[in-house]
Design an enzyme around this catalytic site. Structure first.
Site, PDB file in Angstrom:
ATOM      1  CE  LYS A  25      36.756  19.520  47.362  1.00  0.00           C
ATOM      2  NZ  LYS A  25      37.143  18.095  47.518  1.00  0.00           N
ATOM      3  CE1 TYR A  48      32.776  23.194  44.854  1.00  0.00           C
ATOM      4  CE2 TYR A  48      34.938  23.902  45.606  1.00  0.00           C
ATOM      5  CZ  TYR A  48      34.066  22.897  45.266  1.00  0.00           C
ATOM      6  OH  TYR A  48      34.473  21.586  45.347  1.00  0.00           O
TER       7      TYR A  48
END
Length: 253
Positions: free
Chosen positions: A159, A152
């Site tokens: 995020k 990620y």
């Protein structure tokens, strides 16, 4: 009477009927809401096509959350379709391929991810605010940023910034009666997920770790949480992250 009877919602991020945003729009309409969608550029045609699969075909307005012109004119363009907003769904995220290699990712990669995937929550909130009623609800979709997930990388950093942005929005918009919350969904096989290199890393293990099990093909559990947060059933909840991940967030590694 439906859970969202009479409410008017702005839903971003409808690209395919597998997306969480699509299911939010569908459930919201079924619960009595009037829905307006956003899209931009070449994806406008896709969004308009997919929107016809909803119970009622909604209006689609142009919105690129990285465009100052689009943001500044959003409220006026929305007034052509609705006289106010009771809820806004942020389902937007983008990172260039380089952002999925943490050590080699450039500032351009990282800054693009941060603008499109984190700052855009504040940008959308401010753009929609002139139409938002007291007791309105802003809901965003996140992927739990408390861990360093495999593959990620800079999107994970974005995020984390996204989740922090939500808390600051809760602080600043609370006095106006606007609630700001996030839904941390487990991995769902969406268009955005397919763009993440190695996404199958999550797909192959999540269901085994989740006490309740997990189906990567089912976006409805997360969509239901979004709809609930945009209803009047959470009048005193803001700055929160609701996990809809089968329970993985509560388990040890």
């Amino acid at each position: 009477m439906g859970l969202l009877e009479g409410k008017k919602l702005l839903v971003t991020g409808v690209l395919m009927d597998s997306s969480i945003a699509f299911h939010v729009a569908r459930l919201a309409q079924q619960e009595g809401a009037e829905v307006v969608l956003t899209s931009f550029g070449r994806t406008m045609k896709i969004t308009r096509t997919i929107s016809r699969r909803l119970p009622t075909t909604p209006e689609v307005v142009e919105l690129d959350v990285t465009s100052t012109d689009d943001l500044d004119s959003l409220a006026d363009r929305l007034r052509e379709h609705v006289d106010g907003l009771d809820g806004v769904l942020h389902s937007i995220g983008f990172a260039p391929p380089g952002a999925f290699n943490f050590l080699e990712g450039t500032w351009e990669d990282a800054s693009t991810a941060l603008q499109a995937s984190a700052y855009s929550l504040k940008a959308l909130a401010v753009a929609a605010l002139p139409l938002m009623h007291e007791k309105s609800s802003l809901v965003g979709l996140t992927f739990d940023a408390q861990f360093a997930w495999p593959v990620y990388d800079w999107m994970g950093v974005a995020k984390a910034a996204f989740e922090s942005t939500n808390r600051y929005l809760a602080r600043d918009l609370g006095p106006r009666g606007v609630r700001c919350n996030l839904v941390a969904a487990g991995p769902v096989r969406t268009t955005a997920a397919k763009s993440i290199p190695g996404f199958e890393t999550f797909e192959n293990t999540w269901g085994e770790r989740a006490p309740l099990g997990w189906d990567v093909r089912d976006a409805e559990p997360a969509a239901r949480a979004c709809v609930a947060l945009m209803s009047d059933w959470f009048p005193a909840t803001t700055g929160e992250i609701v996990h809809v991940d089968g329970g993985v967030h509560a388990m040890g590694q």
